[in-house]
Design an enzyme around this catalytic site. Structure first.
Site, PDB file in Angstrom:
ATOM      1  N   ARG A  32      30.448  63.261  51.791  1.00  0.00           N
ATOM      2  CA  ARG A  32      29.489  62.450  52.542  1.00  0.00           C
ATOM      3  C   ARG A  32      28.364  63.289  53.124  1.00  0.00           C
ATOM      4  O   ARG A  32      27.856  62.998  54.205  1.00  0.00           O
ATOM      5  CB  ARG A  32      30.196  61.657  53.655  1.00  0.00           C
ATOM      6  N   ARG A  36      23.897  59.388  55.984  1.00  0.00           N
ATOM      7  CA  ARG A  36      24.542  59.272  57.294  1.00  0.00           C
ATOM      8  C   ARG A  36      24.013  60.187  58.384  1.00  0.00           C
ATOM      9  O   ARG A  36      23.444  59.743  59.337  1.00  0.00           O
ATOM     10  CB  ARG A  36      26.044  59.573  57.218  1.00  0.00           C
ATOM     11  N   ARG A  45      16.602  55.119  54.320  1.00  0.00           N
ATOM     12  CA  ARG A  45      17.483  53.956  54.491  1.00  0.00           C
ATOM     13  C   ARG A  45      16.821  52.864  55.326  1.00  0.00           C
ATOM     14  O   ARG A  45      17.134  51.678  55.170  1.00  0.00           O
ATOM     15  CB  ARG A  45      18.734  54.469  55.176  1.00  0.00           C
ATOM     16  N   ASP A  81      28.023  54.920  45.431  1.00  0.00           N
ATOM     17  CA  ASP A  81      29.132  54.496  46.278  1.00  0.00           C
ATOM     18  C   ASP A  81      30.325  54.249  45.376  1.00  0.00           C
ATOM     19  O   ASP A  81      30.155  54.096  44.158  1.00  0.00           O
ATOM     20  CB  ASP A  81      28.776  53.218  47.063  1.00  0.00           C
ATOM     21  N   TYR A 158      40.026  47.421  47.783  1.00  0.00           N
ATOM     22  CA  TYR A 158      38.839  46.622  48.127  1.00  0.00           C
ATOM     23  C   TYR A 158      38.822  45.303  47.356  1.00  0.00           C
ATOM     24  O   TYR A 158      38.486  44.255  47.899  1.00  0.00           O
ATOM     25  CB  TYR A 158      37.550  47.413  47.858  1.00  0.00           C
TER      26      TYR A 158
HETATM   27  O1  CP3 Z   1      27.285  62.161  50.239  1.00  0.00           O
HETATM   28  C1  CP3 Z   1      28.095  61.603  49.505  1.00  0.00           C
HETATM   29  O2  CP3 Z   1      29.304  61.807  49.605  1.00  0.00           O
HETATM   30  C2  CP3 Z   1      27.569  60.723  48.392  1.00  0.00           C
HETATM   31  C3  CP3 Z   1      27.508  59.360  48.640  1.00  0.00           C
HETATM   32  C4  CP3 Z   1      28.731  58.491  48.874  1.00  0.00           C
HETATM   33  C5  CP3 Z   1      28.615  57.220  49.509  1.00  0.00           C
HETATM   34  N1  CP3 Z   1      29.824  56.614  49.449  1.00  0.00           N
HETATM   35  C6  CP3 Z   1      27.367  56.618  50.065  1.00  0.00           C
HETATM   36  C7  CP3 Z   1      27.530  55.750  51.243  1.00  0.00           C
HETATM   37  C8  CP3 Z   1      30.070  58.647  48.495  1.00  0.00           C
HETATM   38  C9  CP3 Z   1      30.763  59.814  47.821  1.00  0.00           C
HETATM   39  C10 CP3 Z   1      30.739  57.457  48.855  1.00  0.00           C
HETATM   40  C11 CP3 Z   1      32.163  57.223  48.542  1.00  0.00           C
HETATM   41  C12 CP3 Z   1      32.870  56.136  49.209  1.00  0.00           C
HETATM   42  N2  CP3 Z   1      32.394  54.905  49.572  1.00  0.00           N
HETATM   43  C13 CP3 Z   1      34.251  56.186  49.516  1.00  0.00           C
HETATM   44  C14 CP3 Z   1      35.163  57.325  49.183  1.00  0.00           C
HETATM   45  C15 CP3 Z   1      34.977  58.444  50.120  1.00  0.00           C
HETATM   46  C16 CP3 Z   1      35.648  58.313  51.441  1.00  0.00           C
HETATM   47  O3  CP3 Z   1      34.951  58.423  52.446  1.00  0.00           O
HETATM   48  O4  CP3 Z   1      36.868  58.173  51.472  1.00  0.00           O
HETATM   49  C17 CP3 Z   1      34.585  54.961  50.131  1.00  0.00           C
HETATM   50  C18 CP3 Z   1      35.952  54.578  50.651  1.00  0.00           C
HETATM   51  C19 CP3 Z   1      33.412  54.154  50.149  1.00  0.00           C
HETATM   52  C20 CP3 Z   1      33.263  52.765  50.645  1.00  0.00           C
HETATM   53  C21 CP3 Z   1      32.285  52.723  51.755  1.00  0.00           C
HETATM   54  N3  CP3 Z   1      30.914  52.701  51.567  1.00  0.00           N
HETATM   55  C22 CP3 Z   1      32.555  52.765  53.154  1.00  0.00           C
HETATM   56  C23 CP3 Z   1      33.909  52.786  53.787  1.00  0.00           C
HETATM   57  C24 CP3 Z   1      31.296  52.784  53.799  1.00  0.00           C
HETATM   58  C25 CP3 Z   1      31.052  52.939  55.286  1.00  0.00           C
HETATM   59  C26 CP3 Z   1      30.550  51.791  56.034  1.00  0.00           C
HETATM   60  C27 CP3 Z   1      29.635  52.259  57.162  1.00  0.00           C
HETATM   61  O5  CP3 Z   1      28.552  51.701  57.300  1.00  0.00           O
HETATM   62  O6  CP3 Z   1      30.018  53.196  57.884  1.00  0.00           O
HETATM   63  C28 CP3 Z   1      30.297  52.725  52.791  1.00  0.00           C
HETATM   64  C29 CP3 Z   1      28.823  52.750  52.961  1.00  0.00           C
HETATM   65  C30 CP3 Z   1      28.184  54.026  52.554  1.00  0.00           C
HETATM   66  N4  CP3 Z   1      28.296  54.607  51.318  1.00  0.00           N
HETATM   67  C31 CP3 Z   1      27.338  54.833  53.345  1.00  0.00           C
HETATM   68  C32 CP3 Z   1      26.897  55.906  52.520  1.00  0.00           C
HETATM   69  C33 CP3 Z   1      25.937  57.013  52.858  1.00  0.00           C
HETATM   70  C34 CP3 Z   1      27.031  54.540  54.837  1.00  0.00           C
HETATM   71  C35 CP3 Z   1      25.748  54.446  55.422  1.00  0.00           C
HETATM   72  C36 CP3 Z   1      24.625  53.684  54.808  1.00  0.00           C
HETATM   73  O7  CP3 Z   1      24.662  52.429  54.805  1.00  0.00           O
HETATM   74  O8  CP3 Z   1      23.656  54.327  54.392  1.00  0.00           O
END
Ligand code: CP3
Length: 353
Positions: A32, A36, A45, A81, A158
C-alpha cells in the site's frame, strides 16, 4: 566490464533476494505504498475515483511512480485493486470510501457462479497491462516492478459476503455446507488469477504478489482442505512464466507449516510473529516483512527501535525483503516513513561487509 556484468550489477535487489542471494543492502518496498499516505496521491484522488485511476493507464502509472520518487524504494507495486479482475469480467463492484469493496448482489448460488466468466486479460483489463508497460519503461533498471492479485479465498470473501466482514460467517457456511459450490467458486477464481498474473508477467511485472489478506481467520485444518490446494496450483502455474512469486497473508502465523509448501519464492509474514521465529517455521525460503504498520503512528524513537528489531531478527541473511506486516495505515505520517527507511539504510551501512 561486459554487458552481462553490468546487467547483473543493476539487477533489482528484490530479484536477488527472491533467489536468496546476497544483495547490496536490504531491499525494501511497502504494501500500500501507492496512494493513501501521499499528499500527491490525494491530489489525484481528489479529481478521480479509485476505479477511474485504475482504468486510466497514465494516471495509474503516475501514482505507481509517486512512492518510488518520494521514498526511493526498491520496487514499484502497480496501482490497481484486488477487485480489478472482478470488475474486468463485469461484476458490479463499488469501492466505498473507508469501507472497501461492496458487491451487490453477492455470489451465493450455483446460478450466481455464471457471473464469474473466464477472464481474458487483454480484453478485460487492458488498462492494467498498459499501466504495467508504462511503469516498466519509466522505472530505473535496478528497481523491480511488482504485480499482484488477491488470492482466491480473499476474493471469495468479498464475493460471498458482499463486502468486508468481521468473521467470514457466510463464507465459512458455504465452505462447510455447500462444498461443491465452494470448490466451483475457488476453481473459477483460481483460473482467473492465473490468467491475470500471467498477463501481468507478460506486460513487464518482475515479481508477482498473491495477497491472501483474510485467510488468517481459518483454522489450519480448514485452510489445508479448502484453500491451500488452490494456492499451490496458482503458484506453480504462475512460476512457470519464470517470474518469482511472493505469497502474503495476514494473521497466518498458525498456517506457516502449511504455507511453507506453497512453492512461493518469497513468503510475506505479518507482524504478529517475530521475523526470526516466522522464518524458522517457514524454512529455506526468502521472507518479506514485517514491521507492524501501526508502529509508524508512534514517535520516531519507537519507529527506530522496532525497525532495528526486525533487521536484527533477519540478521543480514540473504533473502530478507524489508516491508511492513500489512499495508500502510491511511493516517501514517510521511516523516515516519522516511525515518523508517533511513533506519534501514543506516543499519545496512553499519553492517556492510
Ligand atoms: O500501493 C499499493 O499497494 C497498490 C495499490 C493497491 C490498492 N489496493 C489500491 C487501493 C493494492 C495492492 C490493493 C490491494 C487490496 N485491496 C487488498 C489486499 C491488500 C491488503 O491490504 O490486504 C484488499 C483487501 C483490497 C480491498 C480494498 N480496497 C480495501 C479493504 C480498501 C480500503 C477502503 C478504505 O477506503 O480504506 C480498498 C480501497 C483502496 N484500494 C485504496 C487504495 C489506495 C484506499 C484509498 C482510496 O480510495 O484511494
Amino acid at each position: 566490464m561486459n554487458t552481462s556484468t553490468i546487467q547483473t550489477e543493476r539487477e533489482p535487489a528484490l530479484l536477488k533476494a527472491a533467489r536468496m542471494e546476497k544483495a547490496r543492502g536490504t531491499p525494501l518496498w511497502f504494501m500500500r505504498q501507492a496512494g493513501r499516505v501521499l499528499p500527491e496521491y490525494r491530489k489525484v484522488r481528489g479529481k478521480h475515483s479509485l476505479l477511474d485511476i485504475c482504468r486510466n493507464p497514465e494516471l495509474a502509472a503516475t501514482v505507481t511512480m509517486q512512492p518510488v520518487e518520494r521514498f526511493d524504494v526498491d520496487a514499484a507495486i502497480i496501482f490497481a485493486d484486488i477487485v480489478t479482475p472482478l470488475v474486468g469480467v463485469g461484476i458490479d463492484v463499488q469501492l466505498v470510501e473507508k469501507v472497501g469493496p461492496v458487491i451487490d448482489p453477492p455470489i451465493r448460488s450455483e446460478g450466481d457462479l455464471e457471473r464469474l466468466r473466464p477472464l481474458d486479460p487483454g480484453e478485460d483489463v487492458p488498462y492494467m497491462l498498459e499501466a504495467l508497460r508504462l511503469v516498466r519503461s519509466a522505472l530505473p533498471v535496478e528497481k523491480a516492478l511488482v504485480g499482484f492479485s488477491g488470492a482466491p479465498f480473499t476474493l471469495a470473501t468479498y464475493l460471498i459476503e458482499g463486502g468486508p466482514s468481521r468473521n467470514y460467517a457466510t463464507t465459512k457456511a458455504m465452505m462447510y455446507g455447500q462444498p461443491d459450490l465452494w470448490h466451483g467458486l475457488m476453481s473459477r477464481l483460481s483460473d482467473m488469477i492465473v490468467a491475470y498474473l500471467r498477463a501481468q508477467a507478460g506486460a513487464g511485472a518482475q515479481m508477482l504478489q498473491l495477497f491472501d489478506s483474510w485467510v488468517g481467520w481459518l483454522s489450519r485444518r480448514d485452510y489445508s482442505e479448502y484453500v491451500f490446494p488452490y494456492t499451490r496450483e496458482i503458484v506453480a502455474a504462475v512460476k512457470a512464466t519464470g517470474v518469482p512469486v511472493i505469497h502474503f497473508a495476514t494473521g497466518s502465523g498458525g498456517l506457516n507449516e502449511v504455507i511453507r509448501d506453497s512453492g512461493a519464492d518469497v513468503i510475506g509474514v505479518d507482524w504478529r510473529v517475530p521475523l526470526d521465529e516466522a522464518w524458522a517455521s517457514l524454512g529455506d525460503v526468502a521472507v518479506q516483512g514485517n514491521l507492524d504498520p501501526a508502529v509508524l503512528l508512534g514517535p520516531p524513537d519507537v519507529v527506530r527501535e522496532q525497525t532495528r528489531d526486525v533487521l536484527r531478527r533477519a540478521g543480514g541473511r540473504p533473502g530478507h525483503i524489508f516491508n511492513l506486516g500489512h499495508g500502510f495505515l491511511p493516517q501514517t505520517p510521511v516523516d515516519n516513513i522516511m525515518h523508517m527507511i533511513d533506519c534501514v539504510r543506516e543499519w545496512d551501512a553499519s553492517h556492510a561487509s
